[in-house]
Design a protein around this motif. Structure first.
Motif, PDB file in Angstrom:
ATOM      1  N   PRO A 132       0.872  -1.179   0.000  1.00  0.00           N
ATOM      2  CA  PRO A 132       0.000   0.000   0.000  1.00  0.00           C
ATOM      3  C   PRO A 132       0.910   1.230   0.000  1.00  0.00           C
ATOM      4  O   PRO A 132       2.068   1.142   0.436  1.00  0.00           O
TER       5      PRO A 132
ATOM      6  N   TYR B  79       0.098   6.581   4.281  1.00  0.00           N
ATOM      7  CA  TYR B  79      -0.326   7.951   4.583  1.00  0.00           C
ATOM      8  C   TYR B  79       0.809   8.715   5.222  1.00  0.00           C
ATOM      9  O   TYR B  79       1.463   8.208   6.146  1.00  0.00           O
TER      10      TYR B  79
ATOM     11  N   TYR C 279       6.074  -4.246   8.167  1.00  0.00           N
ATOM     12  CA  TYR C 279       5.626  -5.607   7.850  1.00  0.00           C
ATOM     13  C   TYR C 279       5.268  -5.729   6.370  1.00  0.00           C
ATOM     14  O   TYR C 279       5.807  -6.579   5.657  1.00  0.00           O
TER      15      TYR C 279
ATOM     16  N   ASP D 189       1.271   8.107   0.237  1.00  0.00           N
ATOM     17  CA  ASP D 189      -0.060   8.618  -0.081  1.00  0.00           C
ATOM     18  C   ASP D 189      -0.147   9.986   0.594  1.00  0.00           C
ATOM     19  O   ASP D 189      -0.212  10.067   1.820  1.00  0.00           O
TER      20      ASP D 189
ATOM     21  N   ASN E  39      -1.945   4.943  -8.093  1.00  0.00           N
ATOM     22  CA  ASN E  39      -0.483   4.966  -8.002  1.00  0.00           C
ATOM     23  C   ASN E  39       0.092   3.715  -8.649  1.00  0.00           C
ATOM     24  O   ASN E  39       1.183   3.734  -9.198  1.00  0.00           O
ATOM     25  N   TYR E  40      -0.660   2.598  -8.548  1.00  0.00           N
ATOM     26  CA  TYR E  40      -0.136   1.331  -9.049  1.00  0.00           C
ATOM     27  C   TYR E  40       0.073   1.384 -10.564  1.00  0.00           C
ATOM     28  O   TYR E  40       0.852   0.626 -11.112  1.00  0.00           O
TER      29      TYR E  40
ATOM     30  N   ILE F 185      -1.765  -5.971   1.030  1.00  0.00           N
ATOM     31  CA  ILE F 185      -2.537  -4.927   1.729  1.00  0.00           C
ATOM     32  C   ILE F 185      -2.930  -5.425   3.126  1.00  0.00           C
ATOM     33  O   ILE F 185      -2.921  -6.621   3.390  1.00  0.00           O
ATOM     34  N   GLY F 186      -3.323  -4.491   3.984  1.00  0.00           N
ATOM     35  CA  GLY F 186      -3.847  -4.867   5.303  1.00  0.00           C
ATOM     36  C   GLY F 186      -5.352  -5.067   5.201  1.00  0.00           C
ATOM     37  O   GLY F 186      -6.008  -4.565   4.279  1.00  0.00           O
TER      38      GLY F 186
ATOM     39  N   ILE G  68      -7.987  -2.254   4.453  1.00  0.00           N
ATOM     40  CA  ILE G  68      -8.180  -1.562   3.172  1.00  0.00           C
ATOM     41  C   ILE G  68      -8.605  -2.537   2.065  1.00  0.00           C
ATOM     42  O   ILE G  68      -8.371  -2.319   0.891  1.00  0.00           O
TER      43      ILE G  68
ATOM     44  N   HIS H  32      -9.332  -2.175  -2.345  1.00  0.00           N
ATOM     45  CA  HIS H  32      -8.528  -2.926  -3.323  1.00  0.00           C
ATOM     46  C   HIS H  32      -9.297  -4.037  -4.026  1.00  0.00           C
ATOM     47  O   HIS H  32      -9.044  -4.328  -5.182  1.00  0.00           O
TER      48      HIS H  32
ATOM     49  N   MET I 214      -3.111  -7.787  11.386  1.00  0.00           N
ATOM     50  CA  MET I 214      -2.539  -6.610  12.045  1.00  0.00           C
ATOM     51  C   MET I 214      -1.549  -7.047  13.107  1.00  0.00           C
ATOM     52  O   MET I 214      -1.754  -8.061  13.771  1.00  0.00           O
ATOM     53  N   PHE I 215      -0.520  -6.256  13.261  1.00  0.00           N
ATOM     54  CA  PHE I 215       0.341  -6.443  14.412  1.00  0.00           C
ATOM     55  C   PHE I 215      -0.240  -5.678  15.578  1.00  0.00           C
ATOM     56  O   PHE I 215      -0.555  -4.488  15.452  1.00  0.00           O
TER      57      PHE I 215
HETATM   58  N1  MSP Z   1      -2.905   5.230   2.277  1.00  0.00           N
HETATM   59  C1  MSP Z   1      -3.684   4.079   2.515  1.00  0.00           C
HETATM   60  C2  MSP Z   1      -3.354   2.987   1.511  1.00  0.00           C
HETATM   61  C3  MSP Z   1      -3.518   3.371   0.071  1.00  0.00           C
HETATM   62  S1  MSP Z   1      -3.025   2.092  -0.992  1.00  0.00           S
HETATM   63  C4  MSP Z   1      -3.508   2.542  -2.504  1.00  0.00           C
HETATM   64  C5  MSP Z   1      -3.414   3.563   3.928  1.00  0.00           C
HETATM   65  N2  MSP Z   1      -2.280   3.946   4.484  1.00  0.00           N
HETATM   66  S2  MSP Z   1      -1.810   3.539   5.979  1.00  0.00           S
HETATM   67  O1  MSP Z   1      -0.527   4.147   6.138  1.00  0.00           O
HETATM   68  O2  MSP Z   1      -2.814   3.901   6.916  1.00  0.00           O
HETATM   69  O3  MSP Z   1      -1.716   2.001   6.029  1.00  0.00           O
HETATM   70  C6  MSP Z   1      -0.917   1.329   5.117  1.00  0.00           C
HETATM   71  C7  MSP Z   1      -0.858  -0.150   5.412  1.00  0.00           C
HETATM   72  O4  MSP Z   1      -0.277  -0.385   6.686  1.00  0.00           O
HETATM   73  C8  MSP Z   1      -2.238  -0.809   5.428  1.00  0.00           C
HETATM   74  O5  MSP Z   1      -2.170  -2.011   4.682  1.00  0.00           O
HETATM   75  C9  MSP Z   1      -2.458  -1.146   6.858  1.00  0.00           C
HETATM   76  O6  MSP Z   1      -3.198  -2.315   7.007  1.00  0.00           O
HETATM   77  C10 MSP Z   1      -1.026  -1.380   7.323  1.00  0.00           C
HETATM   78  N3  MSP Z   1      -0.940  -1.273   8.754  1.00  0.00           N
HETATM   79  C11 MSP Z   1      -1.166  -0.179   9.524  1.00  0.00           C
HETATM   80  N4  MSP Z   1      -1.111  -0.553  10.837  1.00  0.00           N
HETATM   81  C12 MSP Z   1      -0.854  -1.886  10.920  1.00  0.00           C
HETATM   82  C13 MSP Z   1      -0.578  -2.785  11.961  1.00  0.00           C
HETATM   83  N5  MSP Z   1      -0.622  -2.432  13.225  1.00  0.00           N
HETATM   84  N6  MSP Z   1      -0.231  -4.056  11.613  1.00  0.00           N
HETATM   85  C14 MSP Z   1      -0.101  -4.450  10.298  1.00  0.00           C
HETATM   86  N7  MSP Z   1      -0.334  -3.629   9.298  1.00  0.00           N
HETATM   87  C15 MSP Z   1      -0.849  -2.396   9.575  1.00  0.00           C
HETATM   88  O7  MSP Z   1      -4.227   2.810   4.431  1.00  0.00           O
END
Ligand code: MSP
Length: 502
Positions: A9, A12, A23, A49, A232-233, A268-269, A272, A276, A303-304
């Motif tokens: 992903p 942000y 991860y 992002d 973006n992809y 992806i997590g 989201i 996707h 998730m961690f």
């Molecule tokens: N910007 C969007 C993604 C856009 S992709 C076209 C976004 N960003 S994020 O920074 O909030 O999260 C990015 C990724 O990090 C997500 O897949 C999210 O699941 C992952 N994680 C954020 N916290 C997490 C944990 N604690 N554990 C594992 N992954 C986690 O969403």
């Protein structure tokens, strides 16, 4: 010759990278390293992002302009990934001018295809999720279920995407595994979501979000951050190949990028998934892409958590990669300390499950798996070979080759299923097997009894196997694999790849 295209992903830009971000980027790196060794090679994409309300709010709270804020932060993310040896091929930033032009080009194409229309509406919006929420999704007290925030009430005239027209097709593609969603529970979750009547057309432009890309045909509005982000992809590939896209039709564009497009693996997590698994393929269908031009697989991670609770700034239990690396740095140096963490996140849970991380748990795994299984087996075999002066001997070519093919087939098969957890477990089990065989054979007794030929036969087998496992470990722990190679070559006893005193 199409490269294996793997993505993370885009993150942000509202804080520093924590373990959750580490991860997904590390998983992508493992896949990229594996596929880079195959005939067609790989293309590993990650990035940031940078638009939307959430990022703008954060910049404002720090008294910075959004652009300056994201410039500084994106650089620090990129530097960290570099320092951690994450070998991405391209780093996309959505505030990049070419990406902005590309997002505008896409919106224009959606309009030309009549996939979007103008409508006045009232809705609830959660800034934490950068997503609209329906009343039925809210928790007690009217809060967003994932973000504990009260959604904003929005009343605007926006451009809407006709999701309703593509839902059935997306459902069929997922059911038939043309777009494979893994693990299966997430595939089922997506299919259920697609049956929900609440999932209808949604707004792809915003009136009051200034920090975004301007809508080319409605300059009082900006593009909804998730459209900007998902594309973006595609924009990254276009930018990396320096393609002049503005006059191209979508099909011409796809032709131009066909050595990389389509994505083979989106990591992806689970938070989201909807974007996707549903929005993204629907947009691509709306642009006229056919089944072979859509993403092949979406791999959904869990998730961690930390001490059983979701990591969050307010709970103060967020773990950053550096927190763990520092603990092992004096023992094995920075690069390899990073690989202790890398090994941990890969081996702690199957992709898709949630995992708990505490420093104590990482230390436990270091001791149990890395020091006792990996380090010990290498030291014992090399130590004996040196002691009995048999280091130069190897298995004959034919046998070596046979072992190599067997092991590679098993590992290839795990990669085919995107199961790197099992790759790691398999290698650990193989090392434990050698350790058991040593105990059984008792090489020191063979030596005492002067059965040197038999002793040499075993040692050469073990050494050869260690060489093969080292090759495979390279994907998971590249620097450690270098140390393993050196150790095998070294003519010294008592060297250890993973010292025990932590
Ligand atoms: N910007 C969007 C993604 C856009 S992709 C076209 C976004 N960003 S994020 O920074 O909030 O999260 C990015 C990724 O990090 C997500 O897949 C999210 O699941 C992952 N994680 C954020 N916290 C997490 C944990 N604690 N554990 C594992 N992954 C986690 O969403």
């Amino acid at each position: 010759m199409k490269k294996f295209f793997v993505t993370t992903p885009i993150y942000y830009m509202n804080g520093e990278p924590h373990l959750g971000h580490y991860y997904s980027t590390t998983l992508a790196d493992v896949f990229a390293r594996y596929y880079s060794k195959t005939e067609n090679g790989s293309f590993f994409l990650t990035g940031t992002d940078e638009h939307g309300q959430k990022v703008a709010d954060k910049a404002q709270s720090l008294g910075k302009s959004p652009q300056i804020f994201v410039d500084e932060l994106a650089l620090s993310w990129q530097n960290l990934w570099d320092k951690l040896g994450l070998k991405y091929d391209f780093f996309i930033r959505t505030s990049n001018t070419k990406h902005k032009l590309f997002a505008q080009y896409i919106l224009q194409k959606l309009k030309e295809n009549y996939a979007i229309y103008e409508k006045k509406y009232d809705a609830l919006y959660c800034v934490g999720a950068e997503s609209f929420v329906t009343k039925s999704e809210l928790r007690e007290g009217g809060l967003c279920p994932d973000h504990d925030e009260e959604p904003q009430i929005i009343s605007e005239t926006n451009w809407f995407f006709k999701l309703s027209e593509y839902k059935l097709k997306v459902k069929e593609l997922i059911e038939k595994d043309i777009i494979k969603i893994q693990p299966k529970s997430r595939k089922n979750e997506t299919l259920e979501l697609l049956m929900n009547d609440d999932l209808g057309d949604f707004s792809v432009t915003r009136q009051n979000v200034e920090w975004g890309i301007l809508v080319p045909f409605a300059p009082d509005q900006t593009i909804y951050v998730w459209i900007d982000a998902l594309f973006n992809y595609m924009s990254a590939v276009v930018i990396s190949k320096n393609i002049d896209f503005e006059k191209l039709s979508i099909q011409e564009l796809i032709q131009e990028i066909s050595d990389i497009w389509t994505p083979d693996l989106h990591i992806i997590g689970k938070d989201i998934l909807k974007f996707h698994a549903i929005y993204w393929p629907a947009f691509l269908l709306a642009l006229g892409l056919d089944e072979n031009q859509l993403p092949k697989k979406i791999l959904v991670t869990g998730m961690f958590v930390s001490e059983g609770r979701k990591m969050s700034k307010s709970l103060g239990n967020t773990i950053f990669p550096q927190d763990v690396i520092t603990e092992f740095e004096s023992l094995v140096g920075f690069e390899r300390a990073n690989e202790v963490l890398r090994f941990f996140v890969i081996s702690e849970m199957k992709i898709g499950n949630d995992g708990d991380i505490t420093l104590e748990r990482v230390k436990e795994i270091y001791e149990k798996e890395l020091a006792n299984k990996v380090g010990n087996t290498f030291s014992r075999v090399v130590g004996m070979a040196k002691k009995y002066d048999m280091l130069g001997e190897r298995l004959n070519q034919e046998n070596y080759h046979k072992f190599e093919i067997e092991i590679s087939q098993i590992i290839d098969n795990y990669f085919e299923q995107s199961d790197i957890y099992s790759v790691s477990k398999f290698l650990l089990e193989k090392l434990a097997e050698i350790a058991r065989e040593i105990e059984e054979i008792k090489p020191w007794e063979l030596y005492k009894e002067n059965k040197l030929e038999e002793l040499e036969k075993y040692l050469s087998k073990w050494l050869s196997l260690l060489e093969i496992y080292t090759e495979k470990f390279e994907i998971i722990m590249p620097n450690t694999a270098e140390s393993m190679k050196k150790l095998i070559k070294a003519k010294e006893e008592g060297l250890s790849i993973f010292p025990k005193n932590i």
